[in-house]
Design an enzyme around this catalytic site. Structure first.
Site, PDB file in Angstrom:
ATOM      1  N   ASN A  78       9.049  63.740  91.294  1.00  0.00           N
ATOM      2  CA  ASN A  78       8.169  63.734  89.929  1.00  0.00           C
ATOM      3  C   ASN A  78       8.325  64.812  89.358  1.00  0.00           C
ATOM      4  OD1 ASN A  78       5.215  61.980  91.275  1.00  0.00           O
ATOM      5  ND2 ASN A  78       6.949  61.252  90.523  1.00  0.00           N
ATOM      6  N   GLY A  79       8.456  64.732  87.917  1.00  0.00           N
ATOM      7  CA  GLY A  79       8.667  66.051  87.309  1.00  0.00           C
ATOM      8  C   GLY A  79       9.804  66.074  86.450  1.00  0.00           C
ATOM      9  N   TYR A  98      -5.474  61.599  81.412  1.00  0.00           N
ATOM     10  CA  TYR A  98      -4.782  59.912  81.287  1.00  0.00           C
ATOM     11  C   TYR A  98      -4.141  59.345  82.486  1.00  0.00           C
ATOM     12  CZ  TYR A  98      -1.151  57.052  79.857  1.00  0.00           C
ATOM     13  OH  TYR A  98      -0.252  55.678  80.046  1.00  0.00           O
ATOM     14  N   CYS A 117       5.754  58.791  97.532  1.00  0.00           N
ATOM     15  CA  CYS A 117       5.175  58.783  98.805  1.00  0.00           C
ATOM     16  C   CYS A 117       6.013  58.960 100.014  1.00  0.00           C
ATOM     17  CB  CYS A 117       3.943  57.736  98.993  1.00  0.00           C
ATOM     18  SG  CYS A 117       4.727  56.075  99.047  1.00  0.00           S
TER      19      CYS A 117
END
Ligand code: SF4
Length: 463
Positions: free
Chosen positions: A99-100, A241, A2
Site C-alpha cells: 500500500n502506498g 475518508y 493482510c
C-alpha cells in the site's frame, strides 16, 4: 492488505480479512498461501467475491499467507499489476503486497532496467523484489532491512517466503498497518476492522521504520529506518475518508473522529436549515456530528446503492461518472421544500458534488448549504491516495466563493486545517500536504500514475 501466520486455514482467514478491506481497493484481489514447503497463489481482477470461490480457497492449503486488494496509484488496472507479486529468486520464492507510493521507484527501475533487469508489471511495488534479488543485498545480513531502506515515499508492505511472513511500514508511517493475535497465530492488516473480522485481538501497530518478521520462532522486530525529525506523517485522509469507521487508525477511532469533525464544522460554519443530510458513506458520520452540535435534525436524503463500488476509487474518469449516476439517489420526500445542510467528506474535482446538488434542487430542496469535513483539496497526493492532477482539483483553480458558485449552493463551508488536527492526540504526526502543499518527502522524482508504463500493452484473458 493482510498477512496471517500460524493459523489453521490461512486462505479462509485471508479471504475474510480481504473482504473487510474491500473498501481499500476494488480493481483486483489476490492471495499467496504456504504450507511451509509449497506456495500457492490465486489472484485476479475484480472484487474479493469475484476472484475467490469456495473451491479455490479449498485448494489454497497452508498455515500462512499474505493477501491484497488493489487500488491503483501507479500502473493501470491490468491483471499483471494485481498483487501479491510473486517471483522466484535464486534462493527461493518471494511474495510482496504493497500500500502506498514509492517516489523513487522510477529512478530505481531505470537503473535496474539499464543493467538488464526485466520487469513484469507497471507498479512501483515490483522494485522491492529487484532490490531483494540484487546480490548487493542478497549476500549481506539484514537483507530486507537494507532493501527497504532504499525506498522513499509511502509504503506498508507485507512480504512472504516459503516459511515466514513480514510486515513493514515506511519511516513516516503514512499508511496504517496493525498486528493482531489469533490464538497462537498472528494477523497483520491495513486496518483493525480486518483483525476483528477474523476474531484476532489487536496487539499494536507496526511502528514506522519497523520490519516485523513472523516465523516458527515467533516475532522478531527490526528497525530499518530511524525516526528523522520531530514527527511522522500519518495520512489524515485515512481518518476523513479512506478507512472504515469501525477501525482504529493511528490510535484514533475513525468513527469518533468523523463525528467530531462534523461537530467542529457546525461551530465553524453554522447554517440556518431544516435538516442535515450526509453524503453516504463517508460523509454520514460528519453529518451526524453536525446535527448533534447544531440541533438541526439528521435525515437520510440520499440513498446509496451498495451493489456498486466506491466511485472515488474507480480508476478511469468514465467509470467515475457512470458510477455516480448509479450510486446515489435523492429521496425527494425528505428534501422537498426544505433548507438542507449537505455534509460531504471532501470535494475533489467538484463535478460529482455539482451533480448531487442539481439532483437535490430537482427534488425540490429550497436551500442547499454544503459543508465539507476537510479543508479545500488544493494539492495532489503522492503517497497512496489517487487524487487527480493539481489542475483538475477544483480548489487549486477557484476560490471558495467561485466553488460555491460552480456548485450552485447557497453557502459553502470547509473544515479548517486547525480543526482537522485539533481532535487528534498526536496532531504533529500527520500529513496534511494535499491541503497545504507541505510534503514531508521530496517529490521531485515523482512522475505520473502511469509513468512506469513506457511501452503500453494490453492483456487479454482467455478462458
Ligand atoms: S497528501 Fe493528503 S491524501 Fe496524501 S498522504 Fe498526505 S494527507 Fe494523505
Amino acid at each position: 492488505m493482510c498477512g496471517v501466520y500460524g493459523v489453521k486455514n490461512a486462505a479462509l482467514c485471508l479471504y475474510r480479512s480481504l473482504f473487510s478491506l474491500q473498501h481499500r481497493g476494488q480493481e483486483g484481489a489476490g492471495m499467496v498461501v504456504s504450507d511451509g514447503s509449497r506456495i500457492r497463489t490465486c489472484k485476479g481482477s475484480g472484487l474479493v467475491s469475484d476472484v475467490f470461490s469456495r473451491a479455490t480457497l479449498d485448494n489454497l492449503t497452508g498455515y500462512m499467507g499474505i493477501g491484497h486488494v488493489r487500488y491503483s496509484t501507479t500502473g493501470s488496472p491490468r491483471p499483471e499489476n494485481v498483487q501479491p507479486l510473486v517471483v522466484e529468486c535464486v534462493d527461493g520464492v518471494w511474495a510482496v503486497a504493497h500500500n502506498g507510493n514509492l517516489v523513487n521507484a522510477a529512478n530505481l527501475r531505470q537503473m535496474y532496467q539499464e543493467s538488464g533487469s526485466i520487469f513484469q508489471t507497471s507498479t512501483d511495488s515490483e522494485i522491492l523484489l529487484h532490490l531483494l534479488a540484487d546480490p548487493m543485498y542478497r549476500h549481506r545480513p539484514g537483507r530486507v532491512c537494507r532493501a527497504l531502506s532504499e525506498l522513499e515515499g509511502s509504503f506498508s508492505f507485507v512480504l512472504m517466503t516459503v516459511d515466514c511472513i513480514m510486515a513493514a511500514r515506511d519511516r513516516f508511517g503514512f499508511r496504517p498497518l496493525s498486528l493482531g493475535r489469533l490464538g497462537t497465530g498472528y494477523v497483520v492488516a491495513s486496518e483493525t476492522c480486518a483483525l476483528a473480522q477474523v476474531g484476532a485481538v489487536y496487539e499494536r501497530d507496526i511502528e514506522p521504520g519497523e520490519l516485523l518478521v513472523i516465523d516458527s520462532s515467533g516475532l522478531h522486530s527490526h528497525v530499518f529506518a530511524e525516526r528523522q525529525g520531530a514527527s511522522f506523517s500519518h495520512c489524515v485522509f485515512e481518518l476523513v475518508y479512506f478507512a472504515r469507521p469501525d477501525s482504529q487508525v493511528f490510535g484514533e477511532c475513525v468513527h469518533n473522529v468523523r463525528v467530531e469533525y462534523g461537530r467542529r464544522l457546525a461551530r465553524e460554519h453554522p447554517a440556518a436549515a431544516d435538516i442535515v443530510i450526509g453524503v453516504p458513506d463517508s460523509g454520514s458520520l460528519a453529518a451526524l456530528g453536525f446535527a448533534h452540535e447544531s440541533g438541526i435534525p439528521l435525515d437520510y436524503g440520499f440513498i446509496r446503492n451498495h451493489y456498486i463500488g466506491r466511485t472515488f476509487i474507480m480508476p478511469e474518469e468514465s467509470g467515475r461518472a457512470e458510477g455516480v449516476d448509479l450510486k446515489i439517489a435523492v429521496v425527494p420526500h425528505v428534501v422537498r421544500g426544505k433548507r438542507v445542510v449537505v455534509v460531504d467528506d471532501s470535494i475533489v474535482r467538484g463535478t460529482t458534488a455539482r451533480r448531487r446538488v442539481a439532483a437535490l434542487r430537482e427534488a425540490g430542496a429550497k436551500e442547499i448549504h454544503m459543508r465539507v469535513s476537510c479543508p479545500p483539496t488544493v494539492f495532489p497526493c503522492f503517497f497512496g491516495i489517487d487524487f487527480p492532477t493539481k489542475d483538475e482539483l477544483i480548489a487549486s483553480r477557484k476560490s471558495i466563493e467561485e466553488i460555491r458558485d460552480f456548485l450552485k449552493v447557497d453557502s459553502l463551508g470547509y473544515l479548517s486545517c486547525e480543526n482537522l488536527l485539533a481532535p487528534l492526540r498526536r496532531r504533529a504526526d500527520y500529513c496534511v500536504a494535499c491541503f497545504t502543499g507541505n510534503y514531508s518527502v521530496d517529490i521531485s522524482a515523482m512522475t505520473g500514475k502511469k509513468a512506469l508504463e513506457l511501452f503500453p500493452r494490453e492483456s487479454v484473458l482467455i478462458d
